[in-house]
Design an enzyme around this catalytic site. Structure first.
Site, PDB file in Angstrom:
ATOM      1  CD  GLN A 105      39.194 -21.919  -2.082  1.00 19.78           C
ATOM      2  OE1 GLN A 105      40.246 -21.896  -2.702  1.00 19.78           O
ATOM      3  NE2 GLN A 105      39.130 -22.175  -0.782  1.00 19.78           N
ATOM      4  CE1 TYR A 182      45.045 -16.351  -1.546  1.00 24.33           C
ATOM      5  CE2 TYR A 182      43.710 -17.587   0.007  1.00 24.33           C
ATOM      6  CZ  TYR A 182      44.834 -17.483  -0.788  1.00 24.33           C
ATOM      7  OH  TYR A 182      45.744 -18.509  -0.830  1.00 24.33           O
ATOM      8  NE  ARG A 356      47.123 -30.602   7.813  1.00 28.78           N
ATOM      9  CZ  ARG A 356      47.348 -29.999   8.981  1.00 28.78           C
ATOM     10  NH1 ARG A 356      48.595 -29.783   9.377  1.00 28.78           N
ATOM     11  NH2 ARG A 356      46.349 -29.586   9.731  1.00 28.78           N
TER      12      ARG A 356
END
Length: 415
Positions: A105, A182, A356
């Site tokens: 990423q 971001y 998760r």
């Protein structure tokens, strides 16, 4: 309207994403591991992704590989550069050993950085717009700088250079992070982008710079690697709407992105929209970094308090995108069971991104396929999110933490 195929594929069937083929539809989404202490690609980080591949996921995404030292949010994040290549190669080799693929990423923080004045080289962090930097209040970075054309060109070169380094390190894919607040998201979001030139205004103009980055990365590595875009379908309770999210999908599809990962929300303004459940104080854990602790407390004052998790919680938003484009899409948002995965497949999504559930159990995919379990034990308490600031890095608080000593040893160091 583009409708999903009447023949629903199995989530365990292979799928072609650009120039690569994945062994099944499950992707480990980028979740900041907190295992690159001091910025090193550590043995702990490599082992984390190896376990995900060993556990059956087709593609494991290494979170937050910064384009440069100034592109980091924290010092405990790795940079895709010459120094990190040998250790990233150890990580990708470990993933490949188990038949998985690895994705890097690629991210730049923009103004969403907590680097102090001694660490960040620029006097003011770069962003789509200048002026007051609310994130910088916690690190005394009061102002941010509106990027000019030369700085955009240099930043595009940073993303391209990072993609080349990822290819050299053995990654099979790169994921351009256009979400969560971001830098590229700061151009897309109407909350952050207040420009009056050709890079600000309507969503088509706000898309212009991120599209330039995507196009250059595709031109450079797109024949060899899958080029993935992760973005936020909405900014949460204000800012970009799902109409903006659909426009973003149409634009990156037209540009030739190989896959879009459909996330939601922003780190500062709407983290509950991202995770689909509230972050009550009891679930925030203990954070040693006082700046991060302060930021989390300030954030908690404006966050919804009673949002209850439900499986596939972003389905309604994602279906709006699915109906608008025919590019491959990865559904992200609370899949925790075989039924949830099959729902995503029936809805016409090519891939399923898990966060998760794989932190809770890296072998989740294999166990679903074998019938050993039908549902994750994850309770969506979100404690794993704050655990990334611990010496152990992220882990499920219901399980066993990783070995903190491994997070300070380079992946390629002698045993």
């Amino acid at each position: 309207m583009i409708l999903p195929s009447t023949a629903t594929p199995s989530p365990f069937s292979d799928v072609k994403i650009g120039p690569i083929t994945l062994r099944n539809r499950f992707i480990k989404s980028a979740t900041n591991e907190g295992m690159a202490k001091g910025g090193i690609v550590s043995k702990g980080l490599a082992r984390f992704h190896e376990q995900v591949a060993e556990g059956g996921a087709a593609l494991s995404t290494v979170a937050y590989c910064a384009t440069s030292l100034d592109g980091r949010t924290f010092v405990d994040q790795a940079v895709l550069d010459d120094e990190s290549l040998p250790d990233f190669r150890v990580l990708t080799d470990a993933v490949h050993k188990h038949g998985g693929a690895a994705s890097a990423q690629i991210t730049h923080a923009g103004s969403f950085t907590f680097l102090d004045h001694a660490t960040l080289k620029t006097a003011r962090p770069l962003s789509s717009s200048g002026g007051f930097n609310k994130v910088g209040v916690m690190s005394h970075r009061w102002l941010k700088k509106k990027m000019n054309r030369d700085e955009m060109d240099a930043m595009t070169a940073e993303f391209v250079g990072a993609a080349i380094k990822a290819r050299e390190a053995g990654f099979d894919a790169v994921e351009l992070h256009m979400g969560h607040g971001y830098l590229l998201s700061q151009f897309l979001s109407k909350i952050y982008n207040k420009r009056w030139d050709s890079y600000g205004g309507n969503i088509e103009k706000r898309l212009k710079f991120p599209r330039e980055v995507l196009g250059r990365v595709l031109d450079t590595v797109g024949k060899d690697m899958a080029v993935i875009v992760k973005y936020s379908m909405t900014d949460g309770h204000k800012g970009n709407t799902i109409e903006d999210g659909v426009a973003i999908a149409k634009a990156i599809a037209a540009d030739g992105a190989h896959l879009a990962v459909l996330s939601n929300g922003l780190n500062v303004e709407s983290i509950t929209a991202m995770f689909g459940s509230a972050f009550p104080q009891a679930n925030r854990g203990t954070v040693g970094n006082p700046i991060i602790a302060l930021g989390m407390w300030i954030q908690s004052l404006s966050e919804p308090k009673n949002v209850v998790f439900r499986e596939n919680y972003l389905r309604e938003l994602a279906l709006r995108v699915r109906a608008s484009v025919d590019m491959p899409l990865a559904y992200l948002g609370g899949v925790q069971s075989l039924d949830g995965a099959q729902q995503a497949m029936a809805d016409g999504f090519e891939c399923i991104a898990l966060g998760r559930a794989l932190v809770n159990d890296p072998a989740f995919v294999n166990k679903l396929q074998s019938g050993a379990l039908a549902k994750s034990a994850c309770t969506a308490c979100n404690r794993c999110v704050t655990m990334m600031y611990s010496p152990n890095g992220t882990f499920c608080v219901e399980g066993k933490p990783g070995d903190a000593k491994l997070n300070i040893i380079k992946a390629g160091a002698a045993a």
